[in-house]
Design a protein around this motif. Structure first.
Motif, PDB file in Angstrom:
ATOM      1  N   GLU A 185       0.822  -1.208   0.000  1.00  0.00           N
ATOM      2  CA  GLU A 185       0.000   0.000   0.000  1.00  0.00           C
ATOM      3  C   GLU A 185       0.859   1.262   0.000  1.00  0.00           C
ATOM      4  O   GLU A 185       0.535   2.256  -0.661  1.00  0.00           O
ATOM      5  CB  GLU A 185      -0.935  -0.028   1.204  1.00  0.00           C
TER       6      GLU A 185
ATOM      7  N   ARG B  15      -7.808 -10.006  -0.733  1.00  0.00           N
ATOM      8  CA  ARG B  15      -7.334 -11.383  -0.830  1.00  0.00           C
ATOM      9  C   ARG B  15      -8.304 -12.179  -1.688  1.00  0.00           C
ATOM     10  O   ARG B  15      -9.532 -11.980  -1.608  1.00  0.00           O
ATOM     11  CB  ARG B  15      -7.267 -12.027   0.564  1.00  0.00           C
TER      12      ARG B  15
ATOM     13  N   VAL C  94      -2.662 -12.129  -2.705  1.00  0.00           N
ATOM     14  CA  VAL C  94      -2.951 -10.694  -2.822  1.00  0.00           C
ATOM     15  C   VAL C  94      -3.606 -10.429  -4.172  1.00  0.00           C
ATOM     16  O   VAL C  94      -3.066 -10.796  -5.226  1.00  0.00           O
ATOM     17  CB  VAL C  94      -1.670  -9.854  -2.683  1.00  0.00           C
ATOM     18  N   GLN C  95      -4.769  -9.786  -4.161  1.00  0.00           N
ATOM     19  CA  GLN C  95      -5.511  -9.499  -5.382  1.00  0.00           C
ATOM     20  C   GLN C  95      -5.691  -7.999  -5.534  1.00  0.00           C
ATOM     21  O   GLN C  95      -5.993  -7.297  -4.569  1.00  0.00           O
ATOM     22  CB  GLN C  95      -6.877 -10.183  -5.340  1.00  0.00           C
ATOM     23  N   LEU C  96      -5.508  -7.512  -6.765  1.00  0.00           N
ATOM     24  CA  LEU C  96      -5.682  -6.085  -7.031  1.00  0.00           C
ATOM     25  C   LEU C  96      -7.158  -5.714  -6.989  1.00  0.00           C
ATOM     26  O   LEU C  96      -8.009  -6.421  -7.529  1.00  0.00           O
ATOM     27  CB  LEU C  96      -5.106  -5.716  -8.395  1.00  0.00           C
TER      28      LEU C  96
ATOM     29  N   ILE D 261      -5.719  -3.364  -2.419  1.00  0.00           N
ATOM     30  CA  ILE D 261      -5.503  -4.805  -2.441  1.00  0.00           C
ATOM     31  C   ILE D 261      -6.516  -5.494  -1.551  1.00  0.00           C
ATOM     32  O   ILE D 261      -7.005  -4.921  -0.574  1.00  0.00           O
ATOM     33  CB  ILE D 261      -4.076  -5.199  -2.003  1.00  0.00           C
TER      34      ILE D 261
ATOM     35  N   THR E 248       0.662 -13.748  -5.643  1.00  0.00           N
ATOM     36  CA  THR E 248      -0.084 -12.689  -6.314  1.00  0.00           C
ATOM     37  C   THR E 248      -1.203 -13.302  -7.140  1.00  0.00           C
ATOM     38  O   THR E 248      -0.964 -14.141  -7.993  1.00  0.00           O
ATOM     39  CB  THR E 248       0.833 -11.872  -7.243  1.00  0.00           C
TER      40      THR E 248
ATOM     41  N   VAL F 125       3.211  -5.585  -6.375  1.00  0.00           N
ATOM     42  CA  VAL F 125       2.762  -6.725  -5.567  1.00  0.00           C
ATOM     43  C   VAL F 125       3.692  -7.913  -5.757  1.00  0.00           C
ATOM     44  O   VAL F 125       4.132  -8.542  -4.786  1.00  0.00           O
ATOM     45  CB  VAL F 125       1.307  -7.099  -5.929  1.00  0.00           C
TER      46      VAL F 125
END
Length: 424
Positions: A36, A51, A57-59, A49, A85, A76
């Protein structure tokens, strides 16, 4: 000789069956905070971000364009790694990048004079040994490209070579554009590229159709203070392989693509590790690596050409799955081949020191696969399939030998049915 040239943690924790997988992506909170902070540092005001269902981690959030999405993915991936990612593409993008469609009907639109012009053999060869930025480690790309250019000239190709300092981002991109605009359906095309590949990024096409970037001589990784800043700068100053893919989709009599690049976490030198070793732990102690995305090079745009996996023995890892994923189309007089020096998660290897090694009492200088492939191509009078099979066997054996069985390198070969019968 005719040659073709060359990417919600809380919800998951409550779902039965996801617990073990989720724990595999137990990403430390400080790394999420670092992501972040990097978003803010690089001007991604709307980026967020979350989950995905297995904890990656998802955009999320909003983005002005797909260039911002690329930057967010680089940030990321550089902090938590490729495996942690999520490849899911964000949906809130104000301006989408126009991706040009394959020009399947181009031949009919051309004038008769152009259609009836004599066929040409056009080759583009790109190779770099050392880069202007000392943080980018050297590779024997120029040594390999010299051999590829010599073979192409011997086969009657008119060769444009971009070697060393001549292989700048502007020079590579402008040459790709020029060849694309000038290429005719009756021409034969050969493209060879040997350099580093920047980290593969997800695309809006979904699935695993990741695209990579090709590191140019003047690509820079020295902007900023850590590896994340270096990766962002690397991505912005590299050449998107989408340009090469777009050229490859042009209708020709014979297109061959040979790419000898890899992505590796060892590519950049001298940066502090912002992830505290998390990426190596997630990869079983190994540095991050990823090869060319074959899903991106063998998708619908290419299956219309009848491309398939060339299932020689020994088969690459996941070879059966890849063979099933390709589509068999009716035979055509148009030939297409894509050869990569590695499979996924592999480095393209070369001997240490001066990059010199021996093959059948012949002294070669460069990477194992490229040098072996062109040596065997000469031995087999320009026939690609037996040359590739021999080079793959040699390369795989050398990879095990030089790494003491800790690394593998299995080159891949996809082609149309007619490409099997072509000689370089």
């Amino acid at each position: 000789m005719a040659l073709v040239v060359l990417l919600s943690g809380c919800a998951a924790n409550q779902l039965h069956g996801y617990q073990n997988t989720y724990q595999g992506y137990a990403i430390p909170q400080p790394l999420l905070q670092s992501i972040e902070a990097k978003f803010r540092q690089h001007g991604l005001a709307g980026a967020r971000i979350t989950r995905d269902l297995v904890g990656r981690v998802q955009l999320a959030g909003t983005y002005r364009n797909e260039d911002e999405v690329d930057t967010a993915f680089v940030i990321v991936q550089s902090i938590v790694g490729l495996k942690s990612t999520s490849p899911f593409y964000p949906t809130e993008i104000r301006e989408r990048r126009a991706e040009r469609e394959a020009r399947a009907g181009l031949s009919a639109a051309l004038s008769s004079a152009v259609n009836n012009a004599p066929p040409r053999r056009i080759a583009l060869v790109i190779g770099i040994n050392e880069f202007r930025d000392p943080k980018i480690s050297p590779v024997p790309g120029e040594d390999d490209a010299i051999v590829a250019a010599r073979a192409a000239k011997g086969a009657g190709y008119v060769v444009t070579s971009l070697l060393g300092k001549a292989a700048t981002k502007v020079a590579i991109e402008s040459t790709l554009h020029r060849i694309e605009e000038d290429l005719r359906p009756q021409d034969s095309l050969f493209v060879y590229i040997s350099s580093h590949g920047a980290a593969p990024l997800p695309t809006s096409r979904g699935g695993d159709q990741r695209r990579m970037s090709i590191v140019a001589w003047d690509t820079s990784a020295s902007h900023g203070v850590d590896g994340t800043d270096g990766q962002v700068q690397l991505q912005k100053t590299s050449v998107s392989d989408a340009l090469v893919q777009r050229l490859a989709m042009r209708p020709t009599r014979n297109t061959r693509i040979l790419i000898d690049t890899c992505y590796s976490g060892d590519m950049l030198r001298g940066f502090p590790d912002p992830s505290g070793g998390y990426i190596r732990r997630a990869n079983g102690g190994a540095a991050e690596r990823a090869g060319i995305s074959m899903a991106a090079w063998t998708g619908p745009e290419y299956t219309t050409k009848g491309i398939r996996f060339v299932n020689d023995k020994p088969a690459p890892r996941n070879g059966a799955r890849q063979a099933q994923a390709s589509v068999e189309a009716p035979p055509t007089d148009r030939a297409y081949t894509i050869i990569t020096a590695t499979s996924a998660d592999e480095k393209s290897l070369a001997p240490g020191g001066d990059n010199v090694f021996s093959l059948n009492e012949r002294v070669l200088k460069g990477s194992f696969f490229t040098q072996a492939f062109f040596a065997f191509l000469e031995q087999h009078q320009g026939h690609v399939e037996p040359a590739f099979a021999a080079a793959r066997e040699f390369t795989s054996a050398k990879a095990r030998e030089v790494s003491r069985n800790t690394l593998t390198q299995v080159p891949l070969h996809f082609a149309t049915q007619t490409a099997d019968r072509n000689a370089f």
